[in-house]
Scaffold this active site. Structure first.
Site, PDB file in Angstrom:
ATOM      1  N   SER A 141     145.905 -29.682   1.926  1.00  0.00           N
ATOM      2  CA  SER A 141     146.457 -29.282   3.176  1.00  0.00           C
ATOM      3  C   SER A 141     147.114 -31.085   3.102  1.00  0.00           C
ATOM      4  O   SER A 141     147.135 -31.736   2.685  1.00  0.00           O
ATOM      5  CB  SER A 141     144.977 -29.658   3.847  1.00  0.00           C
ATOM      6  OG  SER A 141     145.444 -30.306   5.536  1.00  0.00           O
ATOM      7  N   TYR A 166     137.715 -33.074   7.909  1.00  0.00           N
ATOM      8  CA  TYR A 166     138.413 -32.381   6.881  1.00  0.00           C
ATOM      9  C   TYR A 166     139.148 -32.686   5.872  1.00  0.00           C
ATOM     10  O   TYR A 166     139.441 -31.566   4.981  1.00  0.00           O
ATOM     11  CB  TYR A 166     139.452 -31.236   8.192  1.00  0.00           C
ATOM     12  CG  TYR A 166     140.132 -30.291   7.442  1.00  0.00           C
ATOM     13  CD1 TYR A 166     139.762 -28.733   6.857  1.00  0.00           C
ATOM     14  CD2 TYR A 166     141.397 -30.301   7.491  1.00  0.00           C
ATOM     15  CE1 TYR A 166     140.562 -27.961   6.630  1.00  0.00           C
ATOM     16  CE2 TYR A 166     142.650 -29.635   7.127  1.00  0.00           C
ATOM     17  CZ  TYR A 166     141.597 -28.352   6.197  1.00  0.00           C
ATOM     18  OH  TYR A 166     142.396 -27.065   6.259  1.00  0.00           O
TER      19      TYR A 166
END
Length: 343
Positions: A141, A166
């Site tokens: 990500s 995350y």
């Protein structure tokens, strides 16, 4: 080529399964169909790929649309189930997209990220090791860059200051993959996805949130007073780049002990102001949005901007869909009967 695609009911995963099936690969899609967001959208994506309910845990369903596409409902944390699937199917390559998504959700639900994104990913690595999978591609990500001030983001930037759990789990995936490939002699590519949008997109992401609110005549929330930049990338460009990573055959020393790992940015390399993005949606819908301006949220970053030159050089990646084209296609889908969440 037989490929496992995890996260097959997700936004990117469902589009990737379809593209791979259409070109003739043998695909097994896997997803636990969790309730992080409305499962009607997940079932809709699966049905669009010819995969019909019921999906019973562990049972493999065949697509009525693609003879070379099958689906199994399974959780990555089910180590016994994952090992059994790998042993039975003998995958050539694995594309791991399954993960607990969402930056803001990780603030209030941290344990789900540790279970899915770390324990689940570790089970995939172990299965690749034990069942001799030659090549793994997985979703990293852009969030691992944290609140990076220098742009565009390059793969050689430090990524040791994540500002959300995350992001921290995605950074851990890259470290684990690096270790496993070099210990056990297979190859892996981590794709640092930047903001993805398009038909079948997630309802917790800004395009769906904005379009839904505008359609209902409700106000939209604009964080940091709109002073944000995002590298929005259309889904077909993301799928194209992901397939190039799956197909990639890295040059390695002819030895069973020779591993390969590399992380690549995959985005549009053309960041857009949040207010300009909203204007495109307003224009496509033919209706202005009522805006509520709010401060920055925990875990958010001011800007994302991908330097994709490495992916372009090594794999021939080149995004082609403009924001205007992409938003037009998204709104067309949003208003159609294909959208299970149409207001």
């Amino acid at each position: 080529m037989k490929i496992l695609v995890t996260g097959a009911a997700g936004f990117i995963g469902s589009a990737l399964c379809r593209a791979l099936a259409e070109r003739g690969d043998e695909i097994v899609g896997l997803d636990n169909i969790n309730e992080y967001y409305d499962v009607a959208l997940k079932y809709g994506r699966l049905e669009a790929n010819g995969l019909r309910r019921p999906f019973i845990e562990g049972d493999i369903v065949k697509s009525h649309e693609y003879a070379n596409l099958r689906f199994v409902r399974m959780d990555l944390c089910d180590k016994e189930g994952i090992d059994s699937l790998f042993k039975k199917e003998g995958f050539d390559k694995v594309m791991n997209l399954a993960a607990q998504a969402g930056v803001r959700y990780s603030i209030t639900n941290p344990y789900s990220y540790i279970k899915s994104n770390i324990e689940g990913f570790f089970n995939i690595l172990e299965a690749c090791r034990n069942f001799k999978v030659g090549h793994l591609v997985f979703a990293s990500s852009s969030s691992i860059y944290g609140d990076q001030k220098e742009v565009p983001f390059r793969e050689d930037f430090k990524t040791d200051s994540p500002v959300s759990l995350y992001a921290a789990t995605k950074k851990s995936n890259e470290l684990l993959a690096y270790s496993y490939t070099h210990l056990y002699g297979f190859s892996a590519i981590g794709l640092r996805y930047f903001t993805v949008y398009g038909p079948w997109g997630r309802p917790d992401m800004s395009p769906m949130l904005f379009a839904t609110a505008i359609c209902k005549g409700e106000p939209i929330k604009v964080f940091n007073n709109g002073n944000m930049m995002r590298d929005f990338t259309y889904i077909s460009d993301i799928v194209s780049g992901t397939i190039k990573a799956i197909d990639y055959e890295p040059d390695r020393v002819a030895s069973n002990e020779a591993g390969f790992f590399k992380a690549y940015n995959i985005g549009c390399s053309n960041p857009v102001r949040l207010m300009d993005f909203i204007s495109e949606i307003e224009s496509a819908m033919g209706k202005p949005a009522e805006k509520i301006f709010l401060p920055m949220q925990p875990g958010d970053v001011l800007q994302t901007y991908a330097d994709t030159s490495a992916l372009e050089h090594d794999l021939g990646y080149k995004p082609s869909v403009t924001l205007h084209e992409g938003i037009g296609r998204f709104i067309e889908w949003f208003r159609s009967d294909r959208n299970p969440l149409r207001p």
